[in-house]
Design a protein around this motif. Structure first.
Motif, mmCIF file in Angstrom:
data_model
loop_
_atom_site.group_PDB
_atom_site.id
_atom_site.type_symbol
_atom_site.label_atom_id
_atom_site.label_comp_id
_atom_site.label_asym_id
_atom_site.label_seq_id
_atom_site.Cartn_x
_atom_site.Cartn_y
_atom_site.Cartn_z
ATOM 1 N N GLN A 187 -2.219 15.765 -4.664
ATOM 2 C CA GLN A 187 -1.927 14.596 -5.157
ATOM 3 C C GLN A 187 -1.966 13.169 -3.857
ATOM 4 N N GLN A 188 -1.204 14.029 -2.555
ATOM 5 C CA GLN A 188 -1.327 13.221 -1.547
ATOM 6 C C GLN A 188 -2.697 13.429 -0.516
ATOM 7 N N CYS A 189 -3.386 14.466 -1.058
ATOM 8 C CA CYS A 189 -4.251 13.926 0.236
ATOM 9 C C CYS A 189 -5.752 13.614 -0.945
ATOM 10 N N ASN A 190 -5.558 13.775 -2.184
ATOM 11 C CA ASN A 190 -6.721 13.586 -2.970
ATOM 12 C C ASN A 190 -7.416 11.855 -2.453
ATOM 13 N N PRO A 191 -8.224 11.522 -1.894
ATOM 14 C CA PRO A 191 -9.143 10.842 -1.320
ATOM 15 C C PRO A 191 -9.768 9.468 -2.772
ATOM 16 N N VAL A 192 -9.267 10.132 -3.838
ATOM 17 C CA VAL A 192 -10.399 9.319 -5.064
ATOM 18 C C VAL A 192 -8.947 8.120 -5.502
ATOM 19 N N SER B 20 0.795 -0.853 -0.385
ATOM 20 C CA SER B 20 0.481 0.046 -0.010
ATOM 21 C C SER B 20 1.094 1.483 -0.312
ATOM 22 N N PHE B 21 0.998 1.906 -1.018
ATOM 23 C CA PHE B 21 1.933 3.283 -1.515
ATOM 24 C C PHE B 21 0.870 4.097 -2.379
ATOM 25 N N ARG B 22 1.488 5.509 -1.985
ATOM 26 C CA ARG B 22 1.073 6.703 -2.312
ATOM 27 C C ARG B 22 1.354 6.867 -3.495
ATOM 28 N N SER B 23 1.634 6.800 -4.852
ATOM 29 C CA SER B 23 3.140 7.704 -6.322
ATOM 30 C C SER B 23 1.831 8.488 -6.708
ATOM 31 N N LYS B 24 2.498 9.127 -7.695
ATOM 32 C CA LYS B 24 1.457 10.384 -8.447
ATOM 33 C C LYS B 24 1.175 9.842 -9.814
ATOM 34 N N MET C 28 -6.120 15.453 4.771
ATOM 35 C CA MET C 28 -6.915 15.850 5.473
ATOM 36 C C MET C 28 -8.065 16.440 6.133
ATOM 37 N N GLN C 29 -8.518 15.392 7.213
ATOM 38 C CA GLN C 29 -8.666 16.167 8.237
ATOM 39 C C GLN C 29 -8.336 16.994 8.985
ATOM 40 N N ALA C 30 -6.299 16.467 9.393
ATOM 41 C CA ALA C 30 -4.975 17.034 9.990
ATOM 42 C C ALA C 30 -5.243 18.275 9.730
ATOM 43 N N TYR C 31 -4.738 18.208 8.325
ATOM 44 C CA TYR C 31 -4.052 19.346 7.701
ATOM 45 C C TYR C 31 -5.383 20.849 7.305
ATOM 46 N N ARG C 32 -6.513 20.536 7.591
ATOM 47 C CA ARG C 32 -7.365 21.356 7.226
ATOM 48 C C ARG C 32 -7.636 22.404 7.293
ATOM 49 N N ASP C 33 -6.807 23.440 7.866
ATOM 50 C CA ASP C 33 -6.938 24.358 9.036
ATOM 51 C C ASP C 33 -5.585 25.391 8.214
ATOM 52 N N VAL C 34 -4.719 24.732 7.464
ATOM 53 C CA VAL C 34 -3.730 24.800 7.227
ATOM 54 C C VAL C 34 -3.586 25.553 5.872
ATOM 55 N N GLU C 35 -3.149 26.919 5.975
ATOM 56 C CA GLU C 35 -2.926 27.452 5.452
ATOM 57 C C GLU C 35 -1.036 27.905 4.007
ATOM 58 N N GLN D 264 -8.190 0.850 0.244
ATOM 59 C CA GLN D 264 -8.920 1.175 0.949
ATOM 60 C C GLN D 264 -7.901 2.614 2.331
ATOM 61 N N ALA D 265 -6.957 1.408 1.659
ATOM 62 C CA ALA D 265 -5.983 1.938 3.542
ATOM 63 C C ALA D 265 -5.670 3.121 3.068
ATOM 64 N N GLN D 266 -5.535 3.845 1.527
ATOM 65 C CA GLN D 266 -4.836 4.479 1.646
ATOM 66 C C GLN D 266 -5.870 5.868 1.236
ATOM 67 N N VAL D 267 -7.184 5.126 1.303
ATOM 68 C CA VAL D 267 -8.868 6.366 0.983
ATOM 69 C C VAL D 267 -8.573 6.579 2.796
ATOM 70 N N ARG D 268 -8.061 6.044 3.425
ATOM 71 C CA ARG D 268 -8.397 6.831 4.914
ATOM 72 C C ARG D 268 -7.022 6.802 4.946
ATOM 73 N N HIS D 269 -5.753 6.974 4.585
ATOM 74 C CA HIS D 269 -3.960 7.663 5.086
ATOM 75 C C HIS D 269 -4.798 8.985 4.167
ATOM 76 N N ARG D 270 -5.437 8.729 3.167
ATOM 77 C CA ARG D 270 -5.314 10.920 2.529
ATOM 78 C C ARG D 270 -7.036 11.138 3.446
ATOM 79 N N LEU D 271 -8.181 10.699 3.437
ATOM 80 C CA LEU D 271 -9.177 11.655 4.140
ATOM 81 C C LEU D 271 -8.530 12.440 6.084
ATOM 82 N N ALA D 272 -7.708 11.174 6.249
ATOM 83 C CA ALA D 272 -7.173 11.773 7.671
ATOM 84 C C ALA D 272 -5.905 13.354 7.820
#
Length: 283
Positions: A122-127, A62-66, A105-112, A95-103
């Motif tokens: 790319q790193q946050c896209n849950p699709v 389970s890994f994320r690539s561009k 999004m939640q963790a950095y939702r307030d970061v400017e 599914q693991a990647q979807v959960r990772h990306r949703l997490a």
């Protein structure tokens, strides 16, 4: 890669000092070529790459690539019958990647973010699409930086007259040989029938010459009123000529069908036309 095991490396970059950046040859491009042409030489090249790789092609990581890809090797071993658990493994990885990306999004939702950064998206896209393209369409992921989607098959929802599988219908492509492209369709709904059109190719560029399919004769599997079950085989195999790019499949509630399609590859002009426009789906 196993420590100390020999591995075949190829250069990925070239400069004034020559070739450099030696790494294992990835299977994405060779897999795409084999899928497109079905040439025995391309299949042999994949076998040779596997032997020289120095690592187990059956392992799913389970890994994320561009590229939203990278699991061509275990998919190939599944298609040749050497990795039967691949569908479960790649779906779990997705599914693991979807959960990772949703997490993320939640963790950095307030970061400017000071400027647009494609890598952030790319790193946050849950699709995630690779697993579904391989398992339901029988095709490799789109080649990065261009290329059209290849597929052995795709689907249309007849009742809603739109692309995609109907609700509660699952699909699995387990072989992509033109002489026997194998698809399992399952209607998971216990109370409603579903109707799906199977299209040959992402752009109806192939022709379904014929189909073998499994079916239960009406009420045969129920048995008589006073026994515990059927005495005749519950599942029978049938054959039908098609000679068209589309095949209509009607799925009663809680049923499964296996289709073995004989395909003629690239016999039609590729098109975005749907089976609902001017040529009704074949039955």
């Amino acid at each position: 890669m196993h420590h100390g095991s020999p591995a075949s490396l190829v250069p990925f970059r070239h400069s004034d000092r020559g070739w450099f950046d030696y790494n294992p040859m990835l299977a994405a491009s060779p897999m795409t070529l084999w899928h497109y042409g079905n040439d025995p030489a391309d299949r042999q090249r994949l076998d040779e790459l596997r032997k020289a790789a120095g690592y187990d092609w059956r392992i799913v990581r389970s890994f994320r690539s561009k590229e939203e890809a990278g699991h061509e090797e275990p998919w190939f071993t599944y298609l040749i019958g050497d990795n039967p658990d691949y569908p479960e493994k790649i779906l779990a990885a997705a599914q693991a990647q979807v959960r990772h990306r949703l997490a993320r999004m939640q963790a950095y939702r307030d970061v400017e973010v000071s400027e647009a950064d494609i890598h952030l998206w790319q790193q946050c896209n849950p699709v995630v699409t690779e697993a579904l393209v391989q398992l339901t369409w029988g095709g490799p992921q789109v080649i990065y930086n261009g290329g059209l989607q290849q597929a052995r098959v795709r689907y249309y929802d007849v009742d809603r007259r739109r692309p995609g599988l109907p609700a509660s219908v699952a699909a699995l492509v387990s072989a992509i040989d033109p002489a026997g492209t194998v698809i399992d369709l399952v209607n998971l709904d216990p109370g409603h029938d579903r109707t799906v059109v199977v299209q040959a190719g992402a752009f109806a560029e192939h022709t379904i010459q014929a189909v073998r399919y499994t079916a239960c004769p009406d009420r045969a599997w129920l048995g008589s009123l006073h026994d515990y079950g059927h005495s005749e085989p519950a599942v029978t195999q049938y054959h039908a000529d098609v000679r068209r790019p589309w095949l209509t499949v009607r799925l009663p509630a809680s049923t499964r069908i296996r289709l073995t399609l004989t395909l003629a590859l690239r016999t039609r002009t590729p098109s975005y036309a749907t089976p609902f426009e001017d040529d009704p789906p074949g039955k």
